[in-house]
Scaffold this active site. Structure first.
Site, mmCIF file in Angstrom:
data_model
loop_
_atom_site.group_PDB
_atom_site.id
_atom_site.type_symbol
_atom_site.label_atom_id
_atom_site.label_comp_id
_atom_site.label_asym_id
_atom_site.label_seq_id
_atom_site.Cartn_x
_atom_site.Cartn_y
_atom_site.Cartn_z
ATOM 1 N NE ARG A 1 -11.906 -3.915 -5.260
ATOM 2 C CZ ARG A 1 -10.718 -4.043 -4.654
ATOM 3 N NH1 ARG A 1 -10.161 -2.981 -4.135
ATOM 4 N NH2 ARG A 1 -10.120 -5.217 -4.557
ATOM 5 N N GLY A 2 -17.038 0.667 -2.596
ATOM 6 C CA GLY A 2 -17.935 1.810 -2.708
ATOM 7 C C GLY A 2 -19.282 1.494 -3.321
ATOM 8 C CG PHE A 3 -21.739 -2.029 -5.795
ATOM 9 C CD1 PHE A 3 -22.514 -1.475 -6.802
ATOM 10 C CD2 PHE A 3 -22.155 -3.223 -5.220
ATOM 11 C CE1 PHE A 3 -23.686 -2.104 -7.225
ATOM 12 C CE2 PHE A 3 -23.316 -3.851 -5.635
ATOM 13 C CZ PHE A 3 -24.089 -3.292 -6.632
ATOM 14 C CG HIS B 1 -0.809 -8.612 -0.269
ATOM 15 N ND1 HIS B 1 -0.463 -7.280 -0.170
ATOM 16 C CD2 HIS B 1 -2.137 -8.615 -0.526
ATOM 17 C CE1 HIS B 1 -1.537 -6.524 -0.367
ATOM 18 N NE2 HIS B 1 -2.558 -7.313 -0.589
ATOM 19 C CE1 TYR C 1 -2.995 -3.051 0.286
ATOM 20 C CE2 TYR C 1 -3.262 -2.631 2.624
ATOM 21 C CZ TYR C 1 -3.540 -3.389 1.510
ATOM 22 O OH TYR C 1 -4.370 -4.481 1.613
ATOM 23 C CB SER D 1 -13.198 -5.001 -1.042
ATOM 24 O OG SER D 1 -11.979 -4.395 -1.369
ATOM 25 N N PRO D 2 -15.391 -5.238 2.008
ATOM 26 C CG PRO D 2 -15.730 -4.724 4.256
ATOM 27 C CD PRO D 2 -14.660 -4.783 3.202
ATOM 28 C CG LEU D 3 -18.655 -1.346 3.119
ATOM 29 C CD1 LEU D 3 -18.549 0.033 3.732
ATOM 30 C CD2 LEU D 3 -20.029 -1.958 3.402
#
Length: 326
Positions: free
Chosen positions: A205-207, A122, A56, A201-203
């Site tokens: 990525r914003g969707f 990773h 990152y 990314s449980p959301l």
């Protein structure tokens, strides 16, 4: 009461904080002041699980997290990752034992700590047997530099091979209402082996947040190359998000809280939503108090049944790097 999970023998909050968003992936790089403010606010709200990685910001994220939190090190469970990093400005997957050990030394220095509680591979470097990479991480456990071994984005078969070399404490993979791949087998394998599952990314990525327009991504935003964010695919996918918003209203919560609560119905799953905004951090943590009934769970499972999402989660080159159950 705060939901908790057992990871590597520690009882920690089921909702952690993924730190990637601060410096990587979405075209934004937070200042140190912004990082300090968000991470200290998270601590004040009871977050005790922070997740970062060498990749990152090509080390920038670890440095910023270390600067922000090193004085509070005893208050939280720290996870980072190796095996995928920036080399001369290029993302490289390298699972050779010597590389992993050298990367760990760099991570410890950047994070300003003498140990990392959970250290993930990773990505599995398919040119290196998983047993060799995990063997190097096992050496780091014995040396006290890491507390436990994790894997990211691997299949059931690879998890079993790794676990036979040294116990794997956690597996981290993308998992959300619109990314259901772990249900093909690796979730069940985690249950069988006693491995915690951490959903990144449980959301989506914003969707499953407030993202409604996708025609303004910068070149440095990873979503610009993701097929399901292509305008035509995303327009179709938004119809599902709109339907889920109605279910959220019925449940008395927001769409992000609904998405997190759906994941947390599984007692082995932790979530690490990322954000750069305090209001979103507070909203995400409040998902801890949301309970969905059987009807709502069935509605969501049907609405987001595999095959209903338009587009892959990564482009073809990135999908080829991932080891997953088919």
């Amino acid at each position: 009461m705060k939901k908790t999970r057992q990871i590597a023998g520690r009882n920690i909050g089921a909702i952690g904080l993924g730190c990637m968003n601060l410096h990587h992936g979405y075209g934004h790089r937070a200042t140190q002041e912004e990082t300090n403010a968000l991470l200290h606010h998270a601590l004040d709200l009871g977050v005790d699980f922070f997740d970062t990685a060498t990749l990152y910001g090509f080390g920038t994220n670890e440095e910023a997290v270390g600067q922000a939190l090193s004085a509070e090190r005893s208050r939280f469970f720290l996870a980072s990752k190796c095996g995928m990093q920036g080399v001369d400005g290029v993302r490289v997957i390298d699972g050779r034992p010597a590389t992993l050990k050298a990367t760990c030394e760099d991570s410890l220095r950047r994070l300003r700590t003498d140990h990392i509680d959970l250290y993930y591979l990773h990505r599995w470097d398919k040119s290196v047997p998983i047993e060799e990479s995990v063997g190097a991480l096992a050496d780091l456990v014995r040396e006290g530099k890491i507390g436990a071994i994790g894997l990211s984005e691997v299949s059931s078969a690879t998890l079993r091979r790794a676990h036979a070399v040294h116990p794997v404490a956690a597996l981290q993979s993308e998992y959300s209402l619109w990314s259901r791949d772990p249900e093909r087998g690796v979730l069940q394998t985690c249950r069988e082996l006693g491995v915690a599952f951490v959903a990144f990314s449980p959301l989506a990525r914003g969707f499953l947040g407030d993202l409604r327009q996708v025609d303004g991504f910068t070149a440095s935003d990873i979503r610009a190359s993701m097929p399901r964010f292509a305008p035509a695919s995303y327009a179709a996918n938004l119809t599902l998000a709109d339907a889920a918003t109605a279910i959220a209203s019925d449940a008395g919560c927001s769409l992000p809280q609904l998405a997190l609560a759906w994941l947390l119905r599984d007692p082995i799953v932790s979530v690490i939503p990322g954000t750069t905004r305090r209001v979103h951090l507070e909203e995400n943590l409040a998902a801890d108090r949301v309970t969905l009934d059987d009807t709502q769970l069935a509605q969501l499972d049907s609405l987001f049944a595999p095959g209903k999402i338009q587009g892959e989660r990564y482009n073809a080159a990135s999908m080829a790097e991932i080891d997953q159950d088919r």
